[in-house]
Design a protein around this motif. Structure first.
Motif, PDB file in Angstrom:
ATOM      1  N   MET A   1      -9.794 -31.878-105.357  1.00 34.06           N
ATOM      2  CA  MET A   1     -10.309 -31.570-104.008  1.00 34.06           C
ATOM      3  C   MET A   1     -11.205 -30.337-104.065  1.00 34.06           C
ATOM      4  O   MET A   1     -10.902 -29.366-104.756  1.00 34.06           O
ATOM      5  N   GLN A 112     -18.193 -39.975-103.319  1.00 33.34           N
ATOM      6  CA  GLN A 112     -16.800 -40.288-102.996  1.00 33.34           C
ATOM      7  C   GLN A 112     -16.326 -39.414-101.830  1.00 33.34           C
ATOM      8  O   GLN A 112     -15.515 -38.499-102.008  1.00 33.34           O
ATOM      9  N   LYS A 114     -14.311 -37.999 -98.774  1.00 29.70           N
ATOM     10  CA  LYS A 114     -12.929 -38.043 -98.299  1.00 29.70           C
ATOM     11  C   LYS A 114     -12.833 -37.238 -97.018  1.00 29.70           C
ATOM     12  O   LYS A 114     -13.304 -36.099 -96.952  1.00 29.70           O
ATOM     13  N   GLY A 115     -12.205 -37.842 -96.007  1.00 29.60           N
ATOM     14  CA  GLY A 115     -12.127 -37.216 -94.701  1.00 29.60           C
ATOM     15  C   GLY A 115     -11.559 -35.818 -94.733  1.00 29.60           C
ATOM     16  O   GLY A 115     -12.080 -34.906 -94.082  1.00 29.60           O
ATOM     17  N   GLU A 116     -10.491 -35.606 -95.525  1.00 29.05           N
ATOM     18  CA  GLU A 116      -9.852 -34.292 -95.544  1.00 29.05           C
ATOM     19  C   GLU A 116     -10.746 -33.227 -96.169  1.00 29.05           C
ATOM     20  O   GLU A 116     -10.603 -32.027 -95.885  1.00 29.05           O
ATOM     21  N   LYS A 210      -5.421 -40.054 -90.428  1.00 24.63           N
ATOM     22  CA  LYS A 210      -6.270 -39.894 -91.597  1.00 24.63           C
ATOM     23  C   LYS A 210      -7.568 -40.662 -91.368  1.00 24.63           C
ATOM     24  O   LYS A 210      -7.578 -41.701 -90.732  1.00 24.63           O
ATOM     25  N   ARG A 212     -10.945 -42.602 -92.902  1.00 25.66           N
ATOM     26  CA  ARG A 212     -11.557 -43.302 -94.034  1.00 25.66           C
ATOM     27  C   ARG A 212     -12.892 -43.885 -93.604  1.00 25.66           C
ATOM     28  O   ARG A 212     -13.105 -44.198 -92.442  1.00 25.66           O
ATOM     29  N   ARG A 213     -13.771 -44.051 -94.599  1.00 24.23           N
ATOM     30  CA  ARG A 213     -15.077 -44.658 -94.343  1.00 24.23           C
ATOM     31  C   ARG A 213     -15.098 -46.094 -94.852  1.00 24.23           C
ATOM     32  O   ARG A 213     -14.646 -46.381 -95.963  1.00 24.23           O
ATOM     33  N   SER A 377     -13.335 -35.928 -89.382  1.00 23.54           N
ATOM     34  CA  SER A 377     -12.236 -36.421 -88.556  1.00 23.54           C
ATOM     35  C   SER A 377     -12.344 -35.870 -87.137  1.00 23.54           C
ATOM     36  O   SER A 377     -12.558 -34.672 -86.935  1.00 23.54           O
ATOM     37  N   TRP A 399     -16.434 -44.806 -89.599  1.00 28.62           N
ATOM     38  CA  TRP A 399     -15.463 -43.764 -89.916  1.00 28.62           C
ATOM     39  C   TRP A 399     -14.247 -43.978 -89.012  1.00 28.62           C
ATOM     40  O   TRP A 399     -14.323 -43.784 -87.801  1.00 28.62           O
TER      41      TRP A 399
END
Length: 411
Positions: A1, A112, A114-116, A210, A212-213, A377, A399
């Motif tokens: 991350m 790649q 990632k929402g977080e 959470k 995601r795309r 998000s 999204w």
């Protein structure tokens, strides 16, 4: 991350003080639908190359801050604070401006997402933070690339208003003197109400999901459009098609009763639907929606037809009725139902928002157009945001924020 470190934070104020006669900005009836905790996040990503850009990396921050300050003289409500549920105190307190260093390459984020991780590129705005209505965060990547993350309070403006603000800000950064001021007419067309339904700001989401795309290629959309057209005799827009597709997927998830009622809240930009049409620079929340009811036993064509019917209902005649004397009585019960269904998470409910066709990919601050544009998000579960694809013209990125995604990897 990706590791991110905030290296500075300051407040940017309008370059010219807001005149006294503009100090109180009236919200509209539609603005009142959106509680203060509800934010709109947006991120613009740039592959900045000093060898080809006349703007050096060391100059980017000062250029953004100067042009942001100038843009706030036109979009002065962003620099104020909510006074009550009917108005903004345009006191020039300013907007948050942060800078951050990200320990990764821009390409890794784009390839790649990632929402977080993306959430870190957007500044937090909340009542606890002083009620800031707009936050900007400039993120520096190891490769020299940058990302401009922003977050606005949805009570103040919608995605259309945000896109026009970004357009104006970028033009000022480039030195474009052809300034187009925002149009502040919404409160006169849809006056705020003293006692407007439930106190929506009290309905803080109980679940934070959470994100995601999911990507829908232009070729897949074209094939599905032809399939739906053959079965229904209508040609849906790509947004209507993907809306129905995501809705059908959500109803088919594990543990769902296919016969159980499901509802979609699909906001529609009303700027071009008013009579006469409003300017694209109309500030505030110029959106309206119809609750679309369906169930998992319906096929894609039926869900598309339901979506089209609801969108077409929002015409100039319907919008005229919303400006009538009896609108408060009509909306109170509806607002309460929507708020409780959405935030209690007891009903099968989706909110599907489209940012497609907004000119975010044209946002050139002086070093070129974005390599990619994304959201982050929105916090609440059962949220879907549709955006134009990065390189596939006609494609859509969805999204989706859910409590869980079960075992479904694709839609």
């Amino acid at each position: 991350m990706a590791k991110l470190e905030i290296i500075s934070k300051e407040s940017i104020k309008p370059s010219s003080p807001t005149p006294n006669n503009l100090r109180t900005f009236q919200l509209s009836l539609i603005d009142q639908f959106f509680p203060p905790f509800f934010r709109i996040p947006l991120i613009l990503y740039y592959s900045h190359d000093e060898s080809t850009s006349h703007v050096k990396k060391a100059e980017i921050s000062s250029l953004l801050k100067k042009s942001l300050s100038d843009a706030l003289t036109l979009y002065y409500p962003f620099a104020g604070r909510l006074k009550d549920e009917r108005s903004i105190d345009c006191n020039d307190q300013g907007v948050d401006y942060l800078e951050a260093r990200v320990d990764t390459r821009l390409s890794e984020i784009i390839e790649q997402p990632k929402g977080e991780v993306l959430n870190k590129f957007v500044p937090s705005i909340s009542e606890e933070g002083g009620g800031v209505l707009l936050g900007i965060q400039l993120n520096y990547f190891n490769c020299g690339g940058i990302a401009i993350g922003m977050s606005i309070c949805h009570t103040v403006a919608d995605g259309g208003a945000l896109s026009m603000f970004v357009k104006a800000w970028a033009a000022m950064a480039r030195g474009d003197t052809n300034k187009v001021a925002p149009n502040f007419v919404m409160s006169s067309l849809f006056p705020p109400r003293e006692a407007f339904g439930p106190q929506t700001s009290l309905y803080i989401p109980k679940h934070w999901g959470k994100t995601r795309r999911f990507c829908f290629s232009s070729s897949k959309i074209a094939a599905l459009r032809a399939e739906v057209g053959a079965s229904t005799g209508v040609q849906p827009t790509r947004v209507q098609l993907v809306t129905a597709l995501v809705w059908k997927w959500a109803m088919a998830r594990k543990g769902r009763d296919r016969s159980h009622p499901s509802f979609v809240w699909h906001p529609v930009n009303i700027r071009g639907r008013m009579d006469p049409p409003l300017s694209e620079y109309t500030f505030g929340n110029a959106i309206w929606r119809e609750n679309i009811a369906g169930n998992g036993e319906m096929d894609l064509g039926e869900l598309v037809s339901k979506t089209r019917e609801a969108v077409r209902k929002i015409d100039s005649k319907y919008l005229k009725e919303l400006q009538g004397e009896n609108v408060n009585e009509m909306l109170v019960g509806d607002c309460k139902k929507v708020t409780e269904s959405f935030f209690d998470n007891e009903g099968d409910y989706l909110m599907i928002i489209s940012f497609c066709r907004f000119p975010f990919y044209e946002s050139d601050f002086g070093w070129g157009k974005p390599a990619w544009v994304s959201t982050a998000s929105w916090g609440s579960s059962n949220m879907v945001v549709l955006m134009d694809s990065m390189s596939d013209i006609g494609g859509i990125e969805a999204w989706i924020t859910m409590d869980e995604f079960d075992t479904y990897d694709e839609i």
